[in-house]
Design an enzyme around this catalytic site. Structure first.
Site, PDB file in Angstrom:
ATOM      1  N   ASP A 155      41.321  27.104  48.016  1.00  0.00           N
ATOM      2  CA  ASP A 155      42.031  28.352  47.769  1.00  0.00           C
ATOM      3  C   ASP A 155      41.593  28.840  46.399  1.00  0.00           C
ATOM      4  OD1 ASP A 155      43.718  30.458  47.313  1.00  0.00           O
ATOM      5  OD2 ASP A 155      45.580  29.307  47.453  1.00  0.00           O
ATOM      6  N   ASN A 182      33.309  36.956  46.623  1.00  0.00           N
ATOM      7  CA  ASN A 182      33.414  37.809  47.801  1.00  0.00           C
ATOM      8  C   ASN A 182      34.783  37.725  48.487  1.00  0.00           C
ATOM      9  OD1 ASN A 182      32.337  39.135  50.441  1.00  0.00           O
ATOM     10  ND2 ASN A 182      32.950  37.090  51.104  1.00  0.00           N
ATOM     11  N   TYR A 247      45.827  46.183  47.795  1.00  0.00           N
ATOM     12  CA  TYR A 247      44.382  45.963  47.930  1.00  0.00           C
ATOM     13  C   TYR A 247      43.606  46.809  46.929  1.00  0.00           C
ATOM     14  CZ  TYR A 247      39.728  45.866  50.078  1.00  0.00           C
ATOM     15  OH  TYR A 247      38.375  45.738  50.305  1.00  0.00           O
ATOM     16  N   LYS A 251      41.266  45.792  43.635  1.00  0.00           N
ATOM     17  CA  LYS A 251      39.865  46.183  43.521  1.00  0.00           C
ATOM     18  C   LYS A 251      39.622  47.022  42.271  1.00  0.00           C
ATOM     19  CE  LYS A 251      38.264  44.203  47.230  1.00  0.00           C
ATOM     20  NZ  LYS A 251      37.260  43.113  47.165  1.00  0.00           N
TER      21      LYS A 251
END
Length: 368
Positions: A155, A182, A247, A251
């Site tokens: 993790d 990634n 999200y 980012k």
């Protein structure tokens, strides 16, 4: 006489990806990205442009003719832009480092499937030592370590697990010199429906994991005086999106973190810092399970990026030994300018793109 037996053939396990969809109609492949590529390699290429005045001169067209002067001016302009572009890249990212693939060790987070698995596959087939970190294992019943690609259940949002894996990777493969961050997850929920633990997990996997891996593997790169760090962000980090608050926020954090990393390496007094290269990957919509079901507003202007194409670009950039940016498709290169436009223009663009509507429809499909 005893017969000679062939040594057992060593195979490299590449995680299976979801089955391919039926081939789309031929016209879906006609995109602005394709046209741009064709033009850059033909009419907008200095070598091609200089063929025009040379051809005119071959048929004895005088230099005084307008057609000759215009063709020379056009070729000269393209040549000047090409030279300026080269110096821009050189000033921004410096010189490339030498790549010795017998000494390089690649670490890929979230590499058990999707984009990460493709990148691991590209390097694995070439015999490069690869370590894949993922909470998912490989297919049941198959060994996790296969050939030069080794899988570590980890993790990456947990700093202690990353450090433990790093120690094992050093023993198994050597000191990692290429880090491809990634790993990512998505909830696709309204802010009002997001549970605190979901927001926390998104930030741990999408953002904090980059801090954990960089803090763990960068010292070894500085020790080796060579390395490449790849940050996989998203164009949504620049503009945000309805039902993707956690999200897109994570980012956006990656964009700032990557810029800060570049600045620290540039100003570092460590002798190995100049040879640590950084690559920022900011793709548009990917054809992956994360965004399955979303419809692009225009396949011509905003095509969905195939993961294999993005994987090729990431590998090409890493192989070059240079720092840089990978932005696909074409519109992704202009997204950073969205924030400097008048607010009214931004609203019109958002409405035309229908990105927010696409996420709302995706949320309804998932019952969220």
């Amino acid at each position: 006489m005893p017969t000679q037996t062939q040594p057992p053939r060593q195979t490299i396990h590449i995680p299976k990806l979801p089955s391919q969809k039926p081939s789309p109609p031929w016209h879906t492949h006609l995109t602005i990205d394709l046209l741009s590529t064709v033009l850059r390699r033909s009419l907008f290429h200095p070598g091609f442009a200089w063929m025009i005045p040379l051809s005119l001169r071959a048929v004895t067209v005088p230099y005084e003719f307008l057609s000759m002067r215009l063709s020379i001016a056009y070729a000269s302009l393209l040549t000047l832009l090409y030279i300026l572009s080269y110096f821009n890249e050189r000033v921004a990212f410096g010189t490339a480092r030498e790549m010795d693939w017998e000494e390089e060790v690649v670490v890929i987070t979230g590499g058990a499937g999707g984009l990460g698995a493709l990148v691991a596959g590209f390097y694995g087939r070439r015999g490069v030592r690869v370590a894949v970190l993922d909470v998912k294992g490989v297919d049941e019943g198959e060994e996790e370590d296969d050939g030069d690609v080794k899988y570590y259940r980890c993790d990456v949002g947990d700093a202690e697990q990353v450090e433990a894996c790093a120690r094992q990777i050093r023993e198994d493969l050597g000191i990692p010199t290429i880090l491809i961050n990634n790993a990512a997850i998505i909830n696709a929920k309204s802010i009002l429906n997001l549970r605190p633990e979901e927001v926390e997990k998104t930030f741990r996997v999408n953002l904090l994991s980059h801090f954990h891996t960089i803090q763990t593997f960068l010292p070894g790169m500085l020790e080796e005086q060579r390395g490449t760090i790849v940050t996989v962000a998203s164009v949504l980090g620049h503009i945000g999106c309805a039902n993707l608050a956690d999200y897109t926020a994570s980012k956006a954090g990656l964009l700032a973190m990557h810029a800060s990393l570049r600045a620290e390496l540039h100003n570092s007094q460590h002798p190995g810092a100049p040879n640590i290269k950084t690559v920022l990957v900011s793709p548009g919509q990917l054809d992956t399970p994360l965004f399955a079901g979303m419809q692009t507003p225009s396949n011509f202007l905003a095509p969905v990026v195939q993961p294999v194409e993005l994987a090729k670009e990431i590998v090409r950039m890493v192989d070059s030994g240079s720092s840089g940016e990978v932005m696909m498709p074409l519109y992704a290169r202009w997204i950073p300018l969205h924030g400097v436009l008048p607010v009214g223009v931004q609203k019109v663009i958002r409405g035309w793109s229908r990105a927010d509507e696409a996420m709302l429809s995706l949320t309804r499909k998932k019952g969220l």
